[in-house]
Design a protein around this motif. Structure first.
Motif, PDB file in Angstrom:
ATOM      1  N   ARG A   3       0.832  -1.211   0.000  1.00 44.11           N
ATOM      2  CA  ARG A   3       0.000   0.000   0.000  1.00 44.11           C
ATOM      3  C   ARG A   3       0.857   1.248   0.000  1.00 44.11           C
ATOM      4  NH1 ARG A   3      -2.571   1.113   5.925  1.00 44.11           N
ATOM      5  NH2 ARG A   3      -0.658   0.954   7.110  1.00 44.11           N
ATOM      6  N   VAL A   4       0.220   2.330  -0.420  1.00 44.08           N
ATOM      7  CA  VAL A   4       0.818   3.665  -0.390  1.00 44.08           C
ATOM      8  C   VAL A   4      -0.130   4.536   0.417  1.00 44.08           C
ATOM      9  CG1 VAL A   4       1.662   5.598  -1.772  1.00 44.08           C
ATOM     10  CG2 VAL A   4       1.789   3.270  -2.688  1.00 44.08           C
ATOM     11  N   GLU A 149       3.195   6.901  -6.782  1.00 40.23           N
ATOM     12  CA  GLU A 149       3.903   5.828  -6.065  1.00 40.23           C
ATOM     13  C   GLU A 149       3.144   4.506  -6.178  1.00 40.23           C
ATOM     14  OE1 GLU A 149       6.917   5.674  -4.823  1.00 40.23           O
ATOM     15  OE2 GLU A 149       7.297   7.757  -5.318  1.00 40.23           O
ATOM     16  N   ALA A 150       1.827   4.567  -6.115  1.00 42.84           N
ATOM     17  CA  ALA A 150       1.027   3.348  -6.271  1.00 42.84           C
ATOM     18  C   ALA A 150       1.217   2.762  -7.669  1.00 42.84           C
ATOM     19  CB  ALA A 150      -0.444   3.641  -5.998  1.00 42.84           C
ATOM     20  N   ALA A 151       1.257   3.638  -8.696  1.00 45.95           N
ATOM     21  CA  ALA A 151       1.472   3.166 -10.073  1.00 45.95           C
ATOM     22  C   ALA A 151       2.858   2.550 -10.223  1.00 45.95           C
ATOM     23  CB  ALA A 151       1.287   4.317 -11.063  1.00 45.95           C
ATOM     24  N   ARG A 152       3.856   3.161  -9.607  1.00 47.40           N
ATOM     25  CA  ARG A 152       5.213   2.596  -9.663  1.00 47.40           C
ATOM     26  C   ARG A 152       5.257   1.229  -8.986  1.00 47.40           C
ATOM     27  NH1 ARG A 152       6.958   8.223  -7.981  1.00 47.40           N
ATOM     28  NH2 ARG A 152       7.488   9.230  -9.942  1.00 47.40           N
ATOM     29  N   ASP A 155       3.517  -1.284 -11.206  1.00 43.67           N
ATOM     30  CA  ASP A 155       4.359  -1.608 -12.353  1.00 43.67           C
ATOM     31  C   ASP A 155       5.431  -2.628 -11.970  1.00 43.67           C
ATOM     32  OD1 ASP A 155       5.262  -1.160 -15.121  1.00 43.67           O
ATOM     33  OD2 ASP A 155       7.012  -0.202 -14.166  1.00 43.67           O
ATOM     34  N   ARG A 156       6.067  -2.432 -10.817  1.00 45.66           N
ATOM     35  CA  ARG A 156       7.089  -3.393 -10.362  1.00 45.66           C
ATOM     36  C   ARG A 156       6.468  -4.769 -10.159  1.00 45.66           C
ATOM     37  NH1 ARG A 156      12.022  -1.896  -9.135  1.00 45.66           N
ATOM     38  NH2 ARG A 156      12.369  -3.645  -7.729  1.00 45.66           N
ATOM     39  N   LEU A 157       5.286  -4.810  -9.582  1.00 41.98           N
ATOM     40  CA  LEU A 157       4.626  -6.093  -9.345  1.00 41.98           C
ATOM     41  C   LEU A 157       4.256  -6.774 -10.657  1.00 41.98           C
ATOM     42  CD1 LEU A 157       2.326  -5.119  -6.343  1.00 41.98           C
ATOM     43  CD2 LEU A 157       4.316  -6.647  -6.279  1.00 41.98           C
TER      44      LEU A 157
END
Length: 176
Positions: A3-4, A149-152, A155-157
């Motif tokens: 979460r962010v 930050e949530a989008a980043r 994206d990593r996941l």
């Protein structure tokens, strides 16, 4: 579960700094009982005031998220509490709609905003802030940065990469 989220305690500290910078020396916090983010705001606000040598009167009312609770619950209690504080004083509320409730309660009990009572909220809710007279001062949670930050993180996941942390805490935005 990743979460962010905003830095809730920092938001409370920012409220204290803003009101202290404007010369207030008596304070109140209007919070929501058993809501963790409200408790974090309160902790940041009251701890920072205490660190500077000031007390903070606290009123917590039940939340209104349950279907059985009316939105105006605690209004009489709010009016009574405001009457225990000596003007001029400043109140931070757990979010902008609660801050708007403080302003309306001040009107009902004969306290002038901002002459007798300064009020600050959180979230920079345009409707709540601009519908108040005078317009409500509010601290931005920095939702745009939270979204980035949530989008980043997502994206990593999606790429199968590991996260450096399951929680990302974002610093607050501006006071408006």
């Amino acid at each position: 579960f990743p979460r962010v989220r905003p830095d809730y305690e920092q938001l409370g500290k920012m409220g204290a700094w803003h009101l202290l910078d404007r010369g207030y020396r008596r304070f109140g916090f209007y919070g929501i009982a058993d809501i963790w983010y409200s408790e974090c705001y309160e902790k940041g606000f009251s701890t920072e005031l205490e660190r500077k040598g000031f007390d903070c009167s606290i009123l917590q009312v039940p939340g209104t998220l349950s279907a059985k609770t009316r939105w105006d619950v605690g209004q009489g209690e709010l009016e009574l509490w405001l009457g225990t504080l000596t003007p001029p004083f400043a109140v931070m509320a757990a979010h902008d709609p609660r801050a708007a409730m403080v302003i309306r309660a001040c009107e009902r009990v004969g306290l002038r905003v901002p002459e007798d009572v300064a009020v600050i909220g959180v979230n920079n809710d345009t409707v709540a802030c601009e519908s108040c007279r005078p317009p409500l001062t509010s601290i931005e949670r920095n939702d745009a940065e939270i979204g980035l930050e949530a989008a980043r993180m997502l994206d990593r996941l999606i790429q199968g990469k590991t996260l450096t942390s399951d929680e990302c805490v974002v610093l607050p935005g501006e006071i408006k």
